[in-house]
Structure formats: structure tokens, C-alpha cells
Design an enzyme around this catalytic site. Structure first.
Site, PDB file in Angstrom:
ATOM      1  N   LYS A 171       0.861  -1.190   0.000  1.00  0.00           N
ATOM      2  CA  LYS A 171       0.000   0.000   0.000  1.00  0.00           C
ATOM      3  C   LYS A 171       0.886   1.226   0.000  1.00  0.00           C
ATOM      4  O   LYS A 171       2.019   1.183   0.495  1.00  0.00           O
ATOM      5  CB  LYS A 171      -0.898   0.013   1.239  1.00  0.00           C
ATOM      6  CG  LYS A 171      -2.131   0.858   1.072  1.00  0.00           C
ATOM      7  CD  LYS A 171      -3.205   0.111   0.304  1.00  0.00           C
ATOM      8  CE  LYS A 171      -4.473   0.920   0.154  1.00  0.00           C
ATOM      9  NZ  LYS A 171      -5.564   0.122  -0.411  1.00  0.00           N
TER      10      LYS A 171
HETATM   11  P1  NAD Z   1     -13.718   7.548  -2.214  1.00  0.00           P
HETATM   12  O1  NAD Z   1     -12.781   8.632  -1.833  1.00  0.00           O
HETATM   13  O2  NAD Z   1     -14.143   7.409  -3.637  1.00  0.00           O
HETATM   14  O3  NAD Z   1     -15.069   7.650  -1.349  1.00  0.00           O
HETATM   15  C1  NAD Z   1     -15.118   7.772   0.028  1.00  0.00           C
HETATM   16  C2  NAD Z   1     -16.447   8.413   0.358  1.00  0.00           C
HETATM   17  O4  NAD Z   1     -16.665   8.361   1.767  1.00  0.00           O
HETATM   18  C3  NAD Z   1     -16.523   9.891  -0.048  1.00  0.00           C
HETATM   19  O5  NAD Z   1     -17.755  10.142  -0.675  1.00  0.00           O
HETATM   20  C4  NAD Z   1     -16.391  10.631   1.278  1.00  0.00           C
HETATM   21  O6  NAD Z   1     -17.059  11.889   1.282  1.00  0.00           O
HETATM   22  C5  NAD Z   1     -17.067   9.650   2.223  1.00  0.00           C
HETATM   23  N1  NAD Z   1     -16.646   9.773   3.618  1.00  0.00           N
HETATM   24  C6  NAD Z   1     -15.393   9.992   4.095  1.00  0.00           C
HETATM   25  N2  NAD Z   1     -15.410   9.984   5.439  1.00  0.00           N
HETATM   26  C7  NAD Z   1     -16.687   9.758   5.815  1.00  0.00           C
HETATM   27  C8  NAD Z   1     -17.341   9.629   7.059  1.00  0.00           C
HETATM   28  N3  NAD Z   1     -16.685   9.755   8.205  1.00  0.00           N
HETATM   29  N4  NAD Z   1     -18.678   9.390   7.070  1.00  0.00           N
HETATM   30  C9  NAD Z   1     -19.366   9.255   5.920  1.00  0.00           C
HETATM   31  N5  NAD Z   1     -18.791   9.363   4.705  1.00  0.00           N
HETATM   32  C10 NAD Z   1     -17.475   9.621   4.659  1.00  0.00           C
HETATM   33  O7  NAD Z   1     -13.039   6.203  -1.672  1.00  0.00           O
HETATM   34  P2  NAD Z   1     -13.391   4.723  -2.101  1.00  0.00           P
HETATM   35  O8  NAD Z   1     -12.451   4.313  -3.158  1.00  0.00           O
HETATM   36  O9  NAD Z   1     -14.855   4.588  -2.291  1.00  0.00           O
HETATM   37  O10 NAD Z   1     -12.943   3.932  -0.784  1.00  0.00           O
HETATM   38  C11 NAD Z   1     -13.790   3.815   0.340  1.00  0.00           C
HETATM   39  C12 NAD Z   1     -13.257   2.718   1.241  1.00  0.00           C
HETATM   40  O11 NAD Z   1     -13.190   1.489   0.500  1.00  0.00           O
HETATM   41  C13 NAD Z   1     -11.849   2.938   1.774  1.00  0.00           C
HETATM   42  O12 NAD Z   1     -11.747   2.324   3.036  1.00  0.00           O
HETATM   43  C14 NAD Z   1     -10.981   2.177   0.773  1.00  0.00           C
HETATM   44  O13 NAD Z   1      -9.736   1.807   1.307  1.00  0.00           O
HETATM   45  C15 NAD Z   1     -11.870   0.984   0.539  1.00  0.00           C
HETATM   46  N6  NAD Z   1     -11.623   0.249  -0.701  1.00  0.00           N
HETATM   47  C16 NAD Z   1     -11.669   0.875  -1.914  1.00  0.00           C
HETATM   48  C17 NAD Z   1     -11.484   0.133  -3.067  1.00  0.00           C
HETATM   49  C18 NAD Z   1     -11.613   0.747  -4.434  1.00  0.00           C
HETATM   50  O14 NAD Z   1     -11.555  -0.006  -5.428  1.00  0.00           O
HETATM   51  N7  NAD Z   1     -11.825   2.034  -4.559  1.00  0.00           N
HETATM   52  C19 NAD Z   1     -11.194  -1.238  -2.984  1.00  0.00           C
HETATM   53  C20 NAD Z   1     -11.158  -1.850  -1.729  1.00  0.00           C
HETATM   54  C21 NAD Z   1     -11.383  -1.091  -0.596  1.00  0.00           C
END
Ligand code: NAD
Length: 481
Positions: A171
Site C-alpha cells: 500500500k
Molecule cells: P472515495 O474517496 O471514492 O469515497 C469515500 C467516500 O466516503 C466519499 O464520498 C467521502 O465523502 C465519504 N466519507 C469519508 N469519510 C466519511 C465519514 N466519516 N462518514 C461518511 N462518509 C465519509 O473512496 P473509495 O475508493 O470509495 O474507498 C472507500 C473505502 O473502501 C476505503 O476504506 C478504501 O480503502 C476501501 N476500498 C476501496 C477500493 C476501491 O476499489 N476504490 C477497494 C477496496 C477497498
């Protein structure tokens, strides 16, 4: 496609076992058949119990303070230690897998738009390359820390092993606020970060992908910078690229799609019907919005969305397609005519069937776990639930689909992207989605059957399955002096 294996046979990757169906092939002693960690609804007692587990697991090391409850590295280590203890893992292999194999810190000078120079701190942690090249996203956020990146790198190792794809875990992260930076500043920071890490990255070494705060454009810059240094185009150095630059069809939606597939499997297991199922999703970014969309399309009632600045609720279900369009135009979910404004923290505690945290870490802790009213928790985000909260949820009988299983759709389709880039031949979206759905369904069943067979909860089952697979290849490869 049925029966096809996704694991290529090659010198470093021979005969990776399908452990979910054939466990206990590596250790001298059988897996500990003792009862799962005793559930306890009292946070203090739960903490004491977890401390005991940690202390039992690693003599003369782990102690857990309350402050450490929300440290993702501590949370990861505690679950790993419990899995290792239950597997009777060889103490040497235990030590090898407990810590990342490499941690790189870089200080990145960037010329800002106003003519000043800023220096950003960035990390890349490579946890394990035992099963194949390291794989894992890059996060841009103000609160990135080395412990967080360490935890996320280890989780990548376990995730790739749970879905049985030939990658290790890594990461990256840069401490910055991408929302306050221009495209030019982000591009210069990304290119310099890539250049600083150039000898550690590569299709056979370490393959980054997007995470919070990064996207397809970031991956395009990394690919281009790496390619300029190599004097040739190397598309397979990153995944999550635009389709026009060697990205895979279906990658952008893949994590949310995968979350929806494991939710379906949980429903089948619990004899629940999507059309009778109310869902709240926290986060409406990549994972949250796509999860909500696929569930809505499958007939679930997505009644609430919680964002960082407030929630949205409709008891009859929100039209997620319209909400996505509205958000794309307005930049926010707020003001959407079909939903009423709702307190974002209260939404998590509302009486729904399925709760899907898909935003960030540590949103379910000792402070709110006892108040949760969902029957099923599907972890779209990484690390949303602390170990103490795990104990409380177990006591309440909540069925948990853990992060290292639930959100693997992204890395699985990243694996497809890497394969397609190396072949130079690209699959249709239908082929990508069918392969993804099959892996998600099989992996859910592997973890569930493992949990039932060994009398552990789904999270520990997923860790045990993953740790056993990685331990197997680590032992098989041996140690170069
Ligand atoms: P992103 O930045 O696209 O979206 C995150 C969303 O969560 C945003 O809309 C943000 O405003 C919201 N947010 C942030 N803090 C918040 C809170 N305290 N309460 C409510 N909403 C909140 O990120 P993402 O890619 O969707 O990733 C989200 C999670 O999924 C992370 O933990 C990431 O590590 C995990 N993840 C992502 C992927 C991927 O393919 N993008 C894969 C596996 C895991």
C-alpha cells in the site's frame, strides 16, 4: 469458463492450494478446534479478552490500550495473531508474516502553483511478495500515517490470498489534501512520488492502484512516468487506469459490484430476500455509490446514505441511479428531492437489515457497536470495525462479511487488468463481470465453510484461510540467505 483456474502455473506460483476446500495441509497439528473468542457486550471486558488473546498469541509483545483500539495496524495485528494461534502457525513463519518486508519513506518536493515549494511525505509499504508481485492502492489524504499504510499493506496480502489471486500485498500513501491541490500540483506530486519509488515498482515487483483520494488520472500519470523511465510503454505497472490506456472494463465499478455479490450470498445463507431487505450505505464515493447502485438494481431497498457531512433517508428506498446523476451534477447528495436530511451517525444505528460501511476506517467502535441494529454488516471499506466492536457484534449475533473478503472485487478486477495488459488482449465487460462474480461467490463460500468447520467467526475464518495460504508459499519458497 467453469472449472478454469485463475492461478497460472509458473516457477514461483506452482500449485497454490484451494485451501477453502482442502484445509490443514501445512501444519503438523490440526487447527485448534476450540470455541470462538468468547463474545462479550461489555467493552471493558471485551478489551480484556482481546488483550489476553494478543498476549497469548505473541509472547512478550502485544498489549492493547484503549487508544490503540482505533489504530489500524494494531487491529490488523490482533486478528492476524489470533488466526496464527488457531492455525498453530510455525513461530518463525509467524514472525515473517507479522511484519511488512519493506517500508519506504520519501519526501517529495513539489513546485506549487503560487511559485512556492512544498514537501510532502509519502510511503510505500510492501508487506509480502510470497505469492506474487506486491499489489495495493495509493491513498492521498491529510491523515495518512505509516501505521495505517502498514495495516492496509497487510490487508492486501490477506485479501489477495482470500480470493486466491497470485499477488502479495502493498500500500502507498501521501500526506496531502488532494481537495485543496490543483490538477497541476497533483500531477507533479504524483510523478515525483513515482520517480522516487522507481526501482521498487514494476509489473513483476509492485503494482499500485487507486484508493481514497486517487483515481484513474493518477494511475495514468504513474504509468506514464514509469514508462518514460523505462523508455517503453509499460501499462501493467498500475491498475485502475482509464480503459483507453490499458484499463479493464468493469474495474471502476468492481469493488461495489463485489460487495453486492457477497451481500447476495449472505442473504441466501440467512434465507433473506433482497426485496424485503433494507440497506444503509455509509460513503457515496467509488465503493459506496457502486455498491448502492448494484444493490438497488437487484431490488434491495437502499433506504439511507451517510456522507461525511450528513445523511439522506427514504423509508421506501432511494432511486440510486437518480441520486448518482444528481450527485454528478451538484457535487453533493444533499438536497436530493426524494430523500430527507438525516443525521449521519444516527443512520448507522437505524433499524435496517444490512449496514454497509464504505467510507473509511474505525466507524464501528466500542462507542457505537452495542447500539447497532442491523442483522448483517458487509464491510465495503477497509478496517471499518475495531476488534472490540467485533466482540460486541458477535454477542449481538450480527452476521459480518469482513473487509478482506467483502471489498476484494477491486483487486480481483485489478488482477484481470494486469493479465489483460500483459496479454495485450482485452476482455468484454461481460467476461470481466462473470469472472468476478464467480470468484466473489466461491470466496464467500470458502470463508463461510471454513468458519463453520472451525467454529470461528467469518473474520477470523477469512484471516485463517489467507494466512494459511501465504504461510504455505512462504515455507515452500524458503528463505534466501
Ligand atoms: P472515495 O474517496 O471514492 O469515497 C469515500 C467516500 O466516503 C466519499 O464520498 C467521502 O465523502 C465519504 N466519507 C469519508 N469519510 C466519511 C465519514 N466519516 N462518514 C461518511 N462518509 C465519509 O473512496 P473509495 O475508493 O470509495 O474507498 C472507500 C473505502 O473502501 C476505503 O476504506 C478504501 O480503502 C476501501 N476500498 C476501496 C477500493 C476501491 O476499489 N476504490 C477497494 C477496496 C477497498
Amino acid at each position: 469458463m467453469a472449472g478454469e483456474t485463475l492461478i497460472p502455473e509458473g516457477p514461483a506460483l506452482v500449485a497454490i492450494p484451494t485451501l477453502g476446500r482442502n484445509p490443514q495441509h501445512i501444519h503438523d497439528k490440526a487447527v485448534d478446534g476450540s470455541a470462538p473468542a468468547s463474545p462479550n457486550s461489555d467493552p471493558a471486558a471485551a478489551k480484556e479478552h482481546l488483550m489476553k488473546l494478543a498476549t497469548d498469541a505473541v509472547p512478550a509483545s502485544s498489549t492493547l490500550t484503549l487508544e490503540q483500539e482505533t489504530n489500524p495496524w494494531e487491529a490488523q495485528s490482533l486478528r492476524f495473531d489470533e488466526a496464527a494461534r488457531r492455525l498453530n502457525l510455525d513461530p518463525g513463519i509467524w514472525k515473517v508474516l507479522r511484519y511488512p518486508s519493506r517500508e519506504i519513506i520519501v519526501h517529495i518536493p513539489v513546485g506549487m502553483d503560487d511559485g512556492s515549494i512544498e514537501v510532502f511525505t509519502g510511503y510505500r509499504v510492501q508487506h509480502s511478495s510470497s505469492r506474487g508481485p506486491c499489489k495495493g492502492g495509493i491513498r492521498y489524504a491529510p491523515d495518512v500515517s505509516l501505521d495505517e499504510v502498514r495495516a492496509l499493506a497487510s490487508w492486501m496480502t490477506w485479501k489477495c490470498a482470500v480470493v486466491n489471486i497470485p499477488f502479495g500485498g502493498a500500500k502507498g500513501g501521501v500526506i496531502c489534501d488532494p481537495k485543496k491541490m490543483s490538477q497541476g500540483e497533483l500531477e507533479r506530486m504524483t510523478r515525483r512520488y513515482t520517480a522516487e519509488l522507481i526501482e521498487f515498482l514494476g509489473p513483476e515487483k509492485d503494482v499500485p492502484a487507486p484508493d481514497m483520494g486517487t483515481n484513474e488520472q493518477t494511475m495514468a500519470w504513474i504509468m506514464d512516468t514509469y514508462s518514460m523511465h523505462m523508455r517503453q510503454t509499460v501499462t501493467s505497472v498500475v491498475t485502475g487506469k482509464p480503459v483507453s490506456l490499458g484499463g479493464s472494463r468493469g474495474r471502476k465499478e468492481a469493488t461495489g459490484r463485489g460487495v453486492s455479490v457477497v451481500t447476495d450470498e449472505a442473504m441466501k445463507h440467512l434465507n433473506m430476500r433482497p426485496e424485503d431487505t433494507k440497506v444503509v450505505v455509509q460513503g457515496f464515493g467509488n465503493v459506496g455509490s457502486n455498491t448502492a447502485y448494484f444493490l438497488w438494481k437487484k431490488g434491495y431497498k437502499v433506504v439511507g446514505i451517510a456522507e461525511w457531512d450528513g445523511g439522506l433517508y427514504n423509508a421506501n428506498g432511494l432511486d440510486i441511479s437518480e441520486l448518482m446523476e444528481y450527485r454528478a451534477k451538484s457535487g453533493t447528495i444533499h438536497g436530493f428531492k426524494e430523500g430527507e436530511a438525516y443525521d449521519k451517525d444516527e443512520l448507522l444505528l437505524s433499524a435496517v437489515d444490512v449496514l454497509i460501511p464504505a467510507a473509511t476506517e474505525n466507524v464501528i467502535t466500542s462507542r457505537n457497536a452495542a447500539k447497532l441494529r442491523c442483522r448483517v454488516l458487509v464491510e465495503g471499506a477497509n478496517g471499518p470495525t475495531t476488534p472490540i466492536a467485533d466482540e460486541i457484534l458477535a454477542d449481538k449475533g450480527v452476521f459480518v462479511v469482513p473487509d478482506i473478503l467483502a471489498n476484494t472485487g477491486g483487486v480481483t478486477t485489478s488482477y484481470f487488468e494486469w493479465v489483460q495488459d500483459r496479454m495485450g488482449y482485452f476482455w468484454t465487460e461481460k467476461e470481466v463481470n462473470e469472472r468476478l462474480d464467480r470468484i466473489m461467490t466461491d470466496s464467500f463460500q470458502d470463508v463461510l465453510q471454513y468458519a463453520i468447520a472451525h467454529g470461528v467467526n467469518n473474520r477470523i475464518a477469512a484471516y485463517m484461510l489467507a494466512v494459511d495460504r501465504v504461510a504455505y508459499t512462504t515455507k515452500q519458497r524458503g528463505f534466501y540467505a
